[in-house]
Design a protein around this motif. Structure first.
Motif, PDB file in Angstrom:
ATOM      1  N   MET A   1     -58.617  61.259  -8.989  1.00  0.00           N
ATOM      2  CA  MET A   1     -59.005  62.652  -8.895  1.00  0.00           C
ATOM      3  C   MET A   1     -58.779  63.175  -7.472  1.00  0.00           C
ATOM      4  SD  MET A   1     -59.731  63.453 -11.970  1.00  0.00           S
ATOM      5  CE  MET A   1     -60.452  65.060 -11.823  1.00  0.00           C
ATOM      6  N   ARG A   2     -58.900  62.293  -6.471  1.00  0.00           N
ATOM      7  CA  ARG A   2     -58.633  62.729  -5.102  1.00  0.00           C
ATOM      8  C   ARG A   2     -57.180  63.151  -4.941  1.00  0.00           C
ATOM      9  NH1 ARG A   2     -61.977  57.923  -2.819  1.00  0.00           N
ATOM     10  NH2 ARG A   2     -60.257  56.868  -3.770  1.00  0.00           N
ATOM     11  N   ALA A   3     -56.283  62.501  -5.677  1.00  0.00           N
ATOM     12  CA  ALA A   3     -54.860  62.786  -5.542  1.00  0.00           C
ATOM     13  C   ALA A   3     -54.508  64.202  -5.992  1.00  0.00           C
ATOM     14  CB  ALA A   3     -54.034  61.780  -6.334  1.00  0.00           C
ATOM     15  N   VAL A   4     -55.219  64.759  -6.959  1.00  0.00           N
ATOM     16  CA  VAL A   4     -54.893  66.092  -7.465  1.00  0.00           C
ATOM     17  C   VAL A   4     -55.664  67.192  -6.745  1.00  0.00           C
ATOM     18  CG1 VAL A   4     -54.202  65.268  -9.724  1.00  0.00           C
ATOM     19  CG2 VAL A   4     -56.561  65.937  -9.353  1.00  0.00           C
ATOM     20  N   GLY A   5     -56.671  66.827  -5.970  1.00  0.00           N
ATOM     21  CA  GLY A   5     -57.406  67.807  -5.174  1.00  0.00           C
ATOM     22  C   GLY A   5     -57.992  68.928  -5.998  1.00  0.00           C
ATOM     23  N   GLU A   6     -57.676  70.153  -5.636  1.00  0.00           N
ATOM     24  CA  GLU A   6     -58.219  71.342  -6.289  1.00  0.00           C
ATOM     25  C   GLU A   6     -57.428  71.764  -7.528  1.00  0.00           C
ATOM     26  OE1 GLU A   6     -61.082  72.931  -5.386  1.00  0.00           O
ATOM     27  OE2 GLU A   6     -61.315  71.241  -4.009  1.00  0.00           O
ATOM     28  N   THR A   7     -56.398  70.997  -7.877  1.00  0.00           N
ATOM     29  CA  THR A   7     -55.582  71.325  -9.041  1.00  0.00           C
ATOM     30  C   THR A   7     -56.438  71.305 -10.303  1.00  0.00           C
ATOM     31  OG1 THR A   7     -53.681  70.274  -8.007  1.00  0.00           O
ATOM     32  CG2 THR A   7     -53.538  70.651 -10.370  1.00  0.00           C
ATOM     33  N   SER A   8     -56.215  72.274 -11.167  1.00  0.00           N
ATOM     34  CA  SER A   8     -56.920  72.303 -12.445  1.00  0.00           C
ATOM     35  C   SER A   8     -56.325  71.206 -13.335  1.00  0.00           C
ATOM     36  CB  SER A   8     -56.738  73.673 -13.097  1.00  0.00           C
ATOM     37  OG  SER A   8     -57.351  73.677 -14.359  1.00  0.00           O
ATOM     38  N   LEU A   9     -57.144  70.238 -13.687  1.00  0.00           N
ATOM     39  CA  LEU A   9     -56.655  69.079 -14.420  1.00  0.00           C
ATOM     40  C   LEU A   9     -57.710  68.627 -15.414  1.00  0.00           C
ATOM     41  CD1 LEU A   9     -54.604  66.626 -14.605  1.00  0.00           C
ATOM     42  CD2 LEU A   9     -56.122  65.510 -12.974  1.00  0.00           C
ATOM     43  N   ASP A  10     -57.270  68.416 -16.647  1.00  0.00           N
ATOM     44  CA  ASP A  10     -58.120  67.782 -17.645  1.00  0.00           C
ATOM     45  C   ASP A  10     -57.614  66.359 -17.783  1.00  0.00           C
ATOM     46  OD1 ASP A  10     -59.629  70.043 -18.257  1.00  0.00           O
ATOM     47  OD2 ASP A  10     -58.136  70.753 -19.682  1.00  0.00           O
ATOM     48  N   LEU A  11     -58.448  65.397 -17.474  1.00  0.00           N
ATOM     49  CA  LEU A  11     -58.066  63.991 -17.528  1.00  0.00           C
ATOM     50  C   LEU A  11     -58.877  63.301 -18.607  1.00  0.00           C
ATOM     51  CD1 LEU A  11     -56.585  61.510 -16.339  1.00  0.00           C
ATOM     52  CD2 LEU A  11     -58.548  61.251 -14.794  1.00  0.00           C
ATOM     53  N   VAL A  12     -58.169  62.662 -19.524  1.00  0.00           N
ATOM     54  CA  VAL A  12     -58.815  61.901 -20.585  1.00  0.00           C
ATOM     55  C   VAL A  12     -58.244  60.495 -20.521  1.00  0.00           C
ATOM     56  CG1 VAL A  12     -59.128  61.669 -23.072  1.00  0.00           C
ATOM     57  CG2 VAL A  12     -59.044  63.935 -22.038  1.00  0.00           C
ATOM     58  N   VAL A  13     -59.110  59.498 -20.550  1.00  0.00           N
ATOM     59  CA  VAL A  13     -58.667  58.113 -20.512  1.00  0.00           C
ATOM     60  C   VAL A  13     -59.012  57.461 -21.841  1.00  0.00           C
ATOM     61  CG1 VAL A  13     -58.938  55.879 -19.383  1.00  0.00           C
ATOM     62  CG2 VAL A  13     -59.005  57.988 -18.022  1.00  0.00           C
ATOM     63  N   GLU A  14     -58.010  56.893 -22.476  1.00  0.00           N
ATOM     64  CA  GLU A  14     -58.214  56.119 -23.702  1.00  0.00           C
ATOM     65  C   GLU A  14     -57.728  54.721 -23.344  1.00  0.00           C
ATOM     66  OE1 GLU A  14     -58.720  54.262 -27.030  1.00  0.00           O
ATOM     67  OE2 GLU A  14     -56.664  54.269 -26.341  1.00  0.00           O
ATOM     68  N   ASP A  15     -58.647  53.794 -23.171  1.00  0.00           N
ATOM     69  CA  ASP A  15     -58.262  52.500 -22.615  1.00  0.00           C
ATOM     70  C   ASP A  15     -58.362  51.331 -23.588  1.00  0.00           C
ATOM     71  OD1 ASP A  15     -60.997  52.363 -22.727  1.00  0.00           O
ATOM     72  OD2 ASP A  15     -61.280  51.735 -20.652  1.00  0.00           O
ATOM     73  N   SER A  16     -58.254  51.598 -24.881  1.00  0.00           N
ATOM     74  CA  SER A  16     -58.306  50.504 -25.845  1.00  0.00           C
ATOM     75  C   SER A  16     -57.035  49.661 -25.802  1.00  0.00           C
ATOM     76  CB  SER A  16     -58.508  51.040 -27.262  1.00  0.00           C
ATOM     77  OG  SER A  16     -57.318  51.673 -27.720  1.00  0.00           O
TER      78      SER A  16
END
Length: 90
Positions: free
Chosen positions: A1-16
């Motif tokens: 999340m630090r890498a994208v800074g203030e960029t509007s980003l929806d991050l979803v992790v599916e780690d199965s």
């Protein structure tokens, strides 16, 4: 999340590790414009002795065992369901 800074980003992790679980999760979300997969792959996996080598991604089944997945199989499991806007491209 630090890498994208203030960029509007929806991050979803599916780690199965399972392509089936990933497909279901993407369907629940209504699709995503970008999907990043982080896994290993082989360019010459053989399904049996004497079979030609083919590229696969090494994913996991429900028990965590290795599951070599071809591109066409992966695209089939990520095919739009329940209102996706567009189909994934290989």
């Amino acid at each position: 999340m630090r890498a994208v800074g203030e960029t509007s980003l929806d991050l979803v992790v599916e780690d199965s590790g399972s392509p089936e679980h990933l497909g279901r999760r993407l369907s629940q979300l209504g699709g995503m414009p970008v999907v990043h997969l982080s896994c290993h792959g082989l360019h010459n996996w053989r399904s049996g002795p004497g079979e030609p080598g083919e590229p696969v991604l090494l994913m996991e089944d429900d028990l965590g065992d290795g599951w070599p997945v071809r591109t066409d199989e992966l695209v089939g499991m990520l095919t739009p369901r329940r209102g996706w806007c567009s189909s994934p491209r290989a």
